[in-house]
Design a protein around this motif. Structure first.
Motif, PDB file in Angstrom:
ATOM      1  N   GLN A 199     107.871 -54.271 157.192  1.00  0.00           N
ATOM      2  CA  GLN A 199     107.009 -53.387 157.984  1.00  0.00           C
ATOM      3  C   GLN A 199     107.876 -52.316 158.633  1.00  0.00           C
ATOM      4  O   GLN A 199     108.951 -52.615 159.161  1.00  0.00           O
ATOM      5  CB  GLN A 199     106.278 -54.204 159.052  1.00  0.00           C
ATOM      6  CG  GLN A 199     105.300 -53.413 159.884  1.00  0.00           C
ATOM      7  CD  GLN A 199     104.533 -54.313 160.841  1.00  0.00           C
ATOM      8  OE1 GLN A 199     104.175 -55.446 160.484  1.00  0.00           O
ATOM      9  NE2 GLN A 199     104.286 -53.829 162.045  1.00  0.00           N
ATOM     10  N   ASP A 200     107.422 -51.078 158.569  1.00  0.00           N
ATOM     11  CA  ASP A 200     108.163 -49.958 159.148  1.00  0.00           C
ATOM     12  C   ASP A 200     107.454 -49.479 160.410  1.00  0.00           C
ATOM     13  O   ASP A 200     106.429 -48.808 160.345  1.00  0.00           O
ATOM     14  CB  ASP A 200     108.262 -48.816 158.134  1.00  0.00           C
ATOM     15  CG  ASP A 200     108.945 -47.574 158.689  1.00  0.00           C
ATOM     16  OD1 ASP A 200     109.484 -47.632 159.821  1.00  0.00           O
ATOM     17  OD2 ASP A 200     108.940 -46.536 158.006  1.00  0.00           O
ATOM     18  N   ASN A 201     108.024 -49.842 161.559  1.00  0.00           N
ATOM     19  CA  ASN A 201     107.477 -49.377 162.830  1.00  0.00           C
ATOM     20  C   ASN A 201     108.280 -48.213 163.413  1.00  0.00           C
ATOM     21  O   ASN A 201     107.980 -47.748 164.514  1.00  0.00           O
ATOM     22  CB  ASN A 201     107.465 -50.530 163.839  1.00  0.00           C
ATOM     23  CG  ASN A 201     106.537 -51.646 163.417  1.00  0.00           C
ATOM     24  OD1 ASN A 201     105.483 -51.392 162.839  1.00  0.00           O
ATOM     25  ND2 ASN A 201     106.934 -52.888 163.677  1.00  0.00           N
ATOM     26  N   ILE A 202     109.302 -47.750 162.674  1.00  0.00           N
ATOM     27  CA  ILE A 202     110.164 -46.671 163.165  1.00  0.00           C
ATOM     28  C   ILE A 202     109.675 -45.311 162.683  1.00  0.00           C
ATOM     29  O   ILE A 202     109.395 -44.412 163.477  1.00  0.00           O
ATOM     30  CB  ILE A 202     111.621 -46.900 162.709  1.00  0.00           C
ATOM     31  CG1 ILE A 202     112.153 -48.229 163.240  1.00  0.00           C
ATOM     32  CG2 ILE A 202     112.517 -45.735 163.163  1.00  0.00           C
ATOM     33  CD1 ILE A 202     112.258 -48.308 164.730  1.00  0.00           C
ATOM     34  N   ALA A 203     109.551 -45.133 161.366  1.00  0.00           N
ATOM     35  CA  ALA A 203     109.228 -43.818 160.812  1.00  0.00           C
ATOM     36  C   ALA A 203     107.785 -43.690 160.346  1.00  0.00           C
ATOM     37  O   ALA A 203     107.148 -42.644 160.544  1.00  0.00           O
ATOM     38  CB  ALA A 203     110.171 -43.511 159.645  1.00  0.00           C
ATOM     39  N   GLU A 204     107.259 -44.732 159.714  1.00  0.00           N
ATOM     40  CA  GLU A 204     105.943 -44.623 159.080  1.00  0.00           C
ATOM     41  C   GLU A 204     104.824 -44.177 160.020  1.00  0.00           C
ATOM     42  O   GLU A 204     104.021 -43.299 159.650  1.00  0.00           O
ATOM     43  CB  GLU A 204     105.574 -45.948 158.409  1.00  0.00           C
ATOM     44  CG  GLU A 204     104.275 -45.889 157.630  1.00  0.00           C
ATOM     45  CD  GLU A 204     103.908 -47.232 157.028  1.00  0.00           C
ATOM     46  OE1 GLU A 204     102.798 -47.720 157.289  1.00  0.00           O
ATOM     47  OE2 GLU A 204     104.739 -47.795 156.284  1.00  0.00           O
ATOM     48  N   VAL A 246     102.921 -51.785 151.329  1.00  0.00           N
ATOM     49  CA  VAL A 246     102.682 -50.370 151.042  1.00  0.00           C
ATOM     50  C   VAL A 246     103.394 -49.571 152.120  1.00  0.00           C
ATOM     51  O   VAL A 246     103.164 -49.788 153.314  1.00  0.00           O
ATOM     52  CB  VAL A 246     101.178 -50.014 151.040  1.00  0.00           C
ATOM     53  CG1 VAL A 246     100.995 -48.534 150.731  1.00  0.00           C
ATOM     54  CG2 VAL A 246     100.417 -50.871 150.050  1.00  0.00           C
ATOM     55  N   SER A 247     104.257 -48.656 151.712  1.00  0.00           N
ATOM     56  CA  SER A 247     104.991 -47.877 152.707  1.00  0.00           C
ATOM     57  C   SER A 247     105.408 -46.534 152.111  1.00  0.00           C
ATOM     58  O   SER A 247     105.083 -46.214 150.964  1.00  0.00           O
ATOM     59  CB  SER A 247     106.217 -48.657 153.201  1.00  0.00           C
ATOM     60  OG  SER A 247     106.763 -48.061 154.366  1.00  0.00           O
ATOM     61  N   ILE A 248     106.140 -45.759 152.908  1.00  0.00           N
ATOM     62  CA  ILE A 248     106.581 -44.425 152.508  1.00  0.00           C
ATOM     63  C   ILE A 248     107.985 -44.511 151.933  1.00  0.00           C
ATOM     64  O   ILE A 248     108.865 -45.159 152.505  1.00  0.00           O
ATOM     65  CB  ILE A 248     106.564 -43.468 153.714  1.00  0.00           C
ATOM     66  CG1 ILE A 248     105.148 -43.348 154.282  1.00  0.00           C
ATOM     67  CG2 ILE A 248     107.099 -42.094 153.330  1.00  0.00           C
ATOM     68  CD1 ILE A 248     105.080 -42.629 155.619  1.00  0.00           C
ATOM     69  N   PRO A 266     100.740 -39.291 159.188  1.00  0.00           N
ATOM     70  CA  PRO A 266      99.784 -38.193 159.341  1.00  0.00           C
ATOM     71  C   PRO A 266     100.152 -36.937 158.547  1.00  0.00           C
ATOM     72  O   PRO A 266      99.286 -36.079 158.317  1.00  0.00           O
ATOM     73  CB  PRO A 266      99.828 -37.904 160.852  1.00  0.00           C
ATOM     74  CG  PRO A 266     100.277 -39.187 161.474  1.00  0.00           C
ATOM     75  CD  PRO A 266     101.257 -39.745 160.497  1.00  0.00           C
ATOM     76  N   LEU A 267     101.414 -36.827 158.102  1.00  0.00           N
ATOM     77  CA  LEU A 267     101.839 -35.668 157.312  1.00  0.00           C
ATOM     78  C   LEU A 267     101.467 -35.805 155.838  1.00  0.00           C
ATOM     79  O   LEU A 267     101.601 -34.844 155.080  1.00  0.00           O
ATOM     80  CB  LEU A 267     103.359 -35.481 157.417  1.00  0.00           C
ATOM     81  CG  LEU A 267     103.959 -35.301 158.819  1.00  0.00           C
ATOM     82  CD1 LEU A 267     105.478 -35.205 158.712  1.00  0.00           C
ATOM     83  CD2 LEU A 267     103.383 -34.078 159.496  1.00  0.00           C
ATOM     84  N   ILE A 268     101.032 -36.990 155.424  1.00  0.00           N
ATOM     85  CA  ILE A 268     100.837 -37.283 154.009  1.00  0.00           C
ATOM     86  C   ILE A 268      99.355 -37.541 153.742  1.00  0.00           C
ATOM     87  O   ILE A 268      98.828 -38.614 154.054  1.00  0.00           O
ATOM     88  CB  ILE A 268     101.677 -38.502 153.578  1.00  0.00           C
ATOM     89  CG1 ILE A 268     103.157 -38.263 153.906  1.00  0.00           C
ATOM     90  CG2 ILE A 268     101.499 -38.768 152.085  1.00  0.00           C
ATOM     91  CD1 ILE A 268     104.029 -39.486 153.698  1.00  0.00           C
TER      92      ILE A 268
END
Length: 311
Positions: A228-233, A258-260, A238-240
């Motif tokens: 899980q990405d709580n730093i960048a995602e 599912v992540s970026i 919102p940009l994607i």
């Protein structure tokens, strides 16, 4: 002629912001990455070709691969004969797949082979990080190192030899979908918080260290559970356009994660079966990518940067 291929990569890899990256190999056997060819010539010559060459500056002096050549001749191999160096730009710019890293890694690896300078792994990685940093705004290794060495790499200045390879479940599939529009890396970094709370910092350290330890002890399902990405995602999503819907829909089709990918806009999912990966890929092709986009079902590329040809 020497021909060198450098694969695409997933930076950050969910739990490892700026420190964990994975190289990708499409299961259909296609090459997802950049190629550099080099041969002796009467005078230095640089060519930029490939599907995405038109997205790069027309002035060779502004091209990262050409800058690598100039630097290499000046500071590493001043007696190297004149060369013709061609970058075949096969990865889209601003895709989140380590496009600039691909160009730099392939260029320096080809130059090192051609000049027979035999630079060490650390020397090459440091050179590569310097030049990739010109685009990304800082010296980050999470695309450079997996692109060069292959596999899943925990990487950074504090790590011996700049990298530790981590094992993964061989049954995992990675579905990477580039939606067809670019996202400027500098813009994607600008939305990130400048500071983390003590709680967020501790949680990040725990998550990355636990994930790495679980992989090293073959507890792969447990490792998946904490991806899980709580730093960048939360700041980049919102940009994607379309990412939030994919994040909701793909788990219903069998995606475990599912992540970026990197700074985006490419997203990736991790699946435990080929059937789930195929279902996710079909959804992404129908709902996430446009006519300029693409989607690949991948395994990890464990070979990393390699020589394709000697003619």
């Amino acid at each position: 002629m020497i021909e060198v291929y450098a694969p695409a990569s997933i930076g950050n890899f969910t739990v490892g912001f700026d420190s964990l990256g994975a190289a990708l190999a499409p299961i259909d056997g296609s090459l997802l990455g950049d190629v550099v060819t080099i041969c002796e010539a009467p005078r230095d010559e640089f060519i930029c070709s490939g599907e995405y060459a038109h997205k790069l500056p027309s002035d060779a002096n502004e091209n990262l691969a050409y800058q690598c050549l100039v630097h290499f001749r000046t500071h590493v191999a001043p007696n190297m004969p004149a060369v013709k160096l061609e970058l075949k730009k096969n990865l889209p710019i601003g895709s989140g797949l380590g496009s600039s890293a691909c160009s730099v890694v392939a260029a320096f690896a080809a130059l090192d082979k051609f000049a027979q300078t035999n630079l060490s792994q650390v020397e090459l990685i440091e050179l590569m990080a310097d030049f990739e940093g010109l685009v990304s705004g800082g010296r980050h290794y999470d695309n450079i190192t997996p692109c060069y060495l292959g596999g899943l790499q925990l990487t950074g200045d504090l790590i011996p030899n700049k990298s530790i390879a981590l094992p993964v479940d061989e049954n995992w599939y990675y579905v990477a979908a580039f939606p067809g529009f670019s996202l400027n890396t500098a813009k994607a970094r600008s939305v990130l918080p400048k500071e983390l709370s003590m709680h967020a910092g501790v949680e990040f350290a725990q998550r990355l260290s636990a994930f790495s330890s679980l992989l090293l002890t073959s507890r792969f399902d447990e490792a998946l559970c904490i991806m899980q990405d709580n730093i960048a995602e939360p700041h980049r999503a919102p940009l994607i356009n379309g990412f939030d819907q994919a994040k909701l829909s793909l788990p219903e089709l069998g995606a475990e994660v599912v992540s970026i990918s990197g700074a985006g806009p490419t997203l990736f999912s991790v699946c435990k079966t080929l059937e789930a990966a195929e279902q996710c890929a079909q959804w992404l092709e129908e709902n996430y990518i446009n006519e300029q986009g693409f989607c690949h079902i991948c395994k990890l590329d464990n070979d990393g940067t390699r020589q394709l040809n000697v003619l």
